[in-house]
Write a protein that holds these residues in place. Structure first.
Motif, PDB file in Angstrom:
ATOM      1  N   GLY A   4       0.658  -1.333  -0.152  1.00  0.00           N
ATOM      2  CA  GLY A   4      -0.089   0.047   0.081  1.00  0.00           C
ATOM      3  C   GLY A   4       0.803   1.200   0.054  1.00  0.00           C
ATOM      4  N   GLN A   5       2.169   1.179   0.304  1.00  0.00           N
ATOM      5  CA  GLN A   5       2.820   2.424   0.163  1.00  0.00           C
ATOM      6  C   GLN A   5       3.300   2.948  -1.250  1.00  0.00           C
ATOM      7  OE1 GLN A   5       6.131   2.500   2.651  1.00  0.00           O
ATOM      8  NE2 GLN A   5       5.217   2.244   4.502  1.00  0.00           N
ATOM      9  N   GLY A   6       3.115   3.898  -1.476  1.00  0.00           N
ATOM     10  CA  GLY A   6       3.240   4.525  -2.986  1.00  0.00           C
ATOM     11  C   GLY A   6       4.813   5.100  -3.061  1.00  0.00           C
ATOM     12  N   ASN A   7       4.829   6.084  -3.387  1.00  0.00           N
ATOM     13  CA  ASN A   7       6.097   6.802  -3.826  1.00  0.00           C
ATOM     14  C   ASN A   7       7.013   7.158  -2.607  1.00  0.00           C
ATOM     15  OD1 ASN A   7       8.178   8.189  -5.197  1.00  0.00           O
ATOM     16  ND2 ASN A   7       6.861   9.670  -6.095  1.00  0.00           N
ATOM     17  N   VAL A   8       8.056   6.713  -2.274  1.00  0.00           N
ATOM     18  CA  VAL A   8       8.686   7.100  -1.030  1.00  0.00           C
ATOM     19  C   VAL A   8       9.632   8.274  -1.317  1.00  0.00           C
ATOM     20  CG1 VAL A   8      10.526   6.239   0.565  1.00  0.00           C
ATOM     21  CG2 VAL A   8       8.843   4.612   0.001  1.00  0.00           C
ATOM     22  N   ILE A   9       9.144   9.261  -0.485  1.00  0.00           N
ATOM     23  CA  ILE A   9       9.783  10.557  -0.541  1.00  0.00           C
ATOM     24  C   ILE A   9      11.155  10.658   0.376  1.00  0.00           C
ATOM     25  CG2 ILE A   9       9.744  12.945  -0.215  1.00  0.00           C
ATOM     26  CD1 ILE A   9       7.904  11.807  -2.596  1.00  0.00           C
ATOM     27  N   ALA A  10      11.021  10.313   1.143  1.00  0.00           N
ATOM     28  CA  ALA A  10      12.236  10.531   2.378  1.00  0.00           C
ATOM     29  C   ALA A  10      12.116   9.255   3.620  1.00  0.00           C
ATOM     30  CB  ALA A  10      12.003  11.747   3.089  1.00  0.00           C
ATOM     31  N   GLU A  22       8.625  -1.336  17.241  1.00  0.00           N
ATOM     32  CA  GLU A  22       7.807  -2.513  17.828  1.00  0.00           C
ATOM     33  C   GLU A  22       6.490  -2.269  17.038  1.00  0.00           C
ATOM     34  OE1 GLU A  22       7.310  -2.362  22.083  1.00  0.00           O
ATOM     35  OE2 GLU A  22       9.601  -2.854  22.461  1.00  0.00           O
ATOM     36  N   GLU A  23       6.024  -1.049  16.680  1.00  0.00           N
ATOM     37  CA  GLU A  23       4.662  -0.845  15.894  1.00  0.00           C
ATOM     38  C   GLU A  23       4.786   0.227  14.968  1.00  0.00           C
ATOM     39  OE1 GLU A  23       1.086  -0.850  18.063  1.00  0.00           O
ATOM     40  OE2 GLU A  23       2.022  -1.756  19.771  1.00  0.00           O
ATOM     41  N   THR A  24       4.129   0.275  13.763  1.00  0.00           N
ATOM     42  CA  THR A  24       4.140   1.260  13.037  1.00  0.00           C
ATOM     43  C   THR A  24       2.788   1.705  12.641  1.00  0.00           C
ATOM     44  OG1 THR A  24       4.103  -0.258  10.954  1.00  0.00           O
ATOM     45  CG2 THR A  24       6.122   0.603  11.762  1.00  0.00           C
ATOM     46  N   TYR A  25       2.526   2.995  12.457  1.00  0.00           N
ATOM     47  CA  TYR A  25       1.291   3.612  12.247  1.00  0.00           C
ATOM     48  C   TYR A  25       1.420   4.489  11.006  1.00  0.00           C
ATOM     49  CZ  TYR A  25       0.161   2.330  16.860  1.00  0.00           C
ATOM     50  OH  TYR A  25      -0.048   1.433  17.982  1.00  0.00           O
ATOM     51  N   GLU A  26       0.352   4.503  10.061  1.00  0.00           N
ATOM     52  CA  GLU A  26       0.365   5.343   8.800  1.00  0.00           C
ATOM     53  C   GLU A  26      -0.424   6.514   9.230  1.00  0.00           C
ATOM     54  OE1 GLU A  26      -0.194   4.472   4.450  1.00  0.00           O
ATOM     55  OE2 GLU A  26      -2.192   4.594   5.343  1.00  0.00           O
ATOM     56  N   ALA A  27      -0.066   7.535   9.167  1.00  0.00           N
ATOM     57  CA  ALA A  27      -0.736   8.808   9.494  1.00  0.00           C
ATOM     58  C   ALA A  27      -0.711   9.855   8.153  1.00  0.00           C
ATOM     59  CB  ALA A  27       0.076   9.505  10.755  1.00  0.00           C
ATOM     60  N   GLY A  28      -1.833  10.683   8.068  1.00  0.00           N
ATOM     61  CA  GLY A  28      -1.759  11.890   7.004  1.00  0.00           C
ATOM     62  C   GLY A  28      -1.141  12.905   7.914  1.00  0.00           C
ATOM     63  N   ILE A  29      -0.889  13.935   6.910  1.00  0.00           N
ATOM     64  CA  ILE A  29      -0.180  15.314   7.581  1.00  0.00           C
ATOM     65  C   ILE A  29      -0.947  16.420   7.333  1.00  0.00           C
ATOM     66  CG2 ILE A  29       1.683  14.941   5.882  1.00  0.00           C
ATOM     67  CD1 ILE A  29       3.616  16.088   7.884  1.00  0.00           C
ATOM     68  N   VAL A  30      -1.074  17.243   8.133  1.00  0.00           N
ATOM     69  CA  VAL A  30      -1.648  18.608   7.729  1.00  0.00           C
ATOM     70  C   VAL A  30      -0.567  19.672   7.052  1.00  0.00           C
ATOM     71  CG1 VAL A  30      -3.039  20.673   8.493  1.00  0.00           C
ATOM     72  CG2 VAL A  30      -3.340  18.650   9.517  1.00  0.00           C
ATOM     73  N   ILE A  36       3.557  20.647  -0.016  1.00  0.00           N
ATOM     74  CA  ILE A  36       3.287  19.836  -0.830  1.00  0.00           C
ATOM     75  C   ILE A  36       4.080  19.715  -2.202  1.00  0.00           C
ATOM     76  CG2 ILE A  36       1.252  20.357  -2.048  1.00  0.00           C
ATOM     77  CD1 ILE A  36       2.001  16.919  -0.971  1.00  0.00           C
ATOM     78  N   LYS A  37       4.130  21.006  -2.827  1.00  0.00           N
ATOM     79  CA  LYS A  37       5.207  21.246  -4.055  1.00  0.00           C
ATOM     80  C   LYS A  37       6.645  20.623  -3.505  1.00  0.00           C
ATOM     81  CE  LYS A  37       2.100  24.282  -6.307  1.00  0.00           C
ATOM     82  NZ  LYS A  37       2.229  25.151  -7.378  1.00  0.00           N
ATOM     83  N   SER A  38       7.152  21.238  -2.494  1.00  0.00           N
ATOM     84  CA  SER A  38       8.373  20.939  -1.901  1.00  0.00           C
ATOM     85  C   SER A  38       8.519  19.453  -1.716  1.00  0.00           C
ATOM     86  CB  SER A  38       8.641  21.948  -0.681  1.00  0.00           C
ATOM     87  OG  SER A  38       8.910  22.951  -0.906  1.00  0.00           O
ATOM     88  N   ILE A  39       7.686  18.680  -1.163  1.00  0.00           N
ATOM     89  CA  ILE A  39       7.481  17.266  -0.975  1.00  0.00           C
ATOM     90  C   ILE A  39       7.627  16.600  -2.185  1.00  0.00           C
ATOM     91  CG2 ILE A  39       6.146  15.438   0.217  1.00  0.00           C
ATOM     92  CD1 ILE A  39       5.079  16.972   2.089  1.00  0.00           C
ATOM     93  N   ARG A  40       7.020  16.948  -3.110  1.00  0.00           N
ATOM     94  CA  ARG A  40       6.988  16.355  -4.302  1.00  0.00           C
ATOM     95  C   ARG A  40       8.057  16.219  -5.100  1.00  0.00           C
ATOM     96  NH1 ARG A  40       0.726  17.600  -5.533  1.00  0.00           N
ATOM     97  NH2 ARG A  40       0.056  15.362  -5.036  1.00  0.00           N
ATOM     98  N   LYS A 113       0.597   8.474  -1.232  1.00  0.00           N
ATOM     99  CA  LYS A 113      -0.125   7.193  -1.628  1.00  0.00           C
ATOM    100  C   LYS A 113      -1.366   7.784  -1.972  1.00  0.00           C
ATOM    101  CE  LYS A 113      -2.502   3.648   1.130  1.00  0.00           C
ATOM    102  NZ  LYS A 113      -2.520   3.287   2.401  1.00  0.00           N
ATOM    103  N   ASN A 114      -1.622   7.491  -3.233  1.00  0.00           N
ATOM    104  CA  ASN A 114      -2.982   8.164  -4.112  1.00  0.00           C
ATOM    105  C   ASN A 114      -3.265   9.492  -3.948  1.00  0.00           C
ATOM    106  OD1 ASN A 114      -3.954   5.461  -4.207  1.00  0.00           O
ATOM    107  ND2 ASN A 114      -4.920   5.284  -2.497  1.00  0.00           N
ATOM    108  N   GLY A 115      -2.053  10.148  -4.060  1.00  0.00           N
ATOM    109  CA  GLY A 115      -1.753  11.717  -4.185  1.00  0.00           C
ATOM    110  C   GLY A 115      -2.085  12.374  -2.987  1.00  0.00           C
ATOM    111  N   VAL A 116      -1.904  11.636  -1.918  1.00  0.00           N
ATOM    112  CA  VAL A 116      -1.782  12.275  -0.668  1.00  0.00           C
ATOM    113  C   VAL A 116      -0.475  12.017   0.217  1.00  0.00           C
ATOM    114  CG1 VAL A 116      -3.237  12.396   1.782  1.00  0.00           C
ATOM    115  CG2 VAL A 116      -4.430  11.955  -0.537  1.00  0.00           C
ATOM    116  N   ALA A 117       0.034  13.092   0.874  1.00  0.00           N
ATOM    117  CA  ALA A 117       1.060  13.036   1.672  1.00  0.00           C
ATOM    118  C   ALA A 117       0.982  11.870   2.926  1.00  0.00           C
ATOM    119  CB  ALA A 117       2.042  14.085   2.010  1.00  0.00           C
TER     120      ALA A 117
END
Length: 153
Positions: A4-10, A22-30, A36-40, A113-117
């Protein structure tokens, strides 16, 4: 790469060296404005960043997103604190775990992932110096075995 992970940025390579994850969580970011342009453009650094639960919300501190060159006056502060978006159950679970001695929230990687960071955060327990040395020894031994197997065939 987990499903499910898309394009890895960093990636935060130092996190696996300093913590037992021990555990991982997927989180959206505000994000704000031009972030977002700098992230891309892959202008993100997770090296010294960490996450913290504050008043029932999770915030990411010290993550550096470089300013966007064409952003003029609408540019953002590169190291501002950013809110992470998680489900209430996950946040409640993290509150209990991070209050224990030695546990902390560490960003492991950022991806689109699906256009969302998205940010993959890990619940990690800090390694002691001898743990780090042991990990390096195992890694080196594994490399040596692979090299020997490769040369054998």
């Amino acid at each position: 790469m987990p499903k499910g992970q898309g394009n890895v940025i960093a990636q935060n390579r130092k996190a696996n060296h300093d913590f037992f994850i021990e555990e991982t969580y997927e989180a959206g970011i505000v994000l704000q404005g031009t972030e977002i342009k700098s992230i891309r453009d892959r202008r993100v650094n997770l090296k010294d960043s960490f996450a913290r639960v504050d008043r029932g919300e999770v915030f990411l501190h010290n993550m550096h997103i470089s300013t966007y060159e064409q952003g003029n006056r609408f540019n953002h502060d590169p190291v501002r604190t950013r809110k992470l978006l998680l489900h209430r159950k996950e946040i409640d679970k993290l509150v209990g775990k991070t209050q224990q001695e030695g546990y902390s929230l560490v960003p492991l990687k950022m991806y689109i992932k699906n256009g969302v960071a998205k940010v993959l955060i890990g619940l990690g327990k800090g390694k002691k110096k001898y743990d780090k040395r042991e990990t390096l020894k195992r890694k080196q031994a594994k490399r040596d075995m692979e090299r020997a197997m490769k040369n054998q065939y």
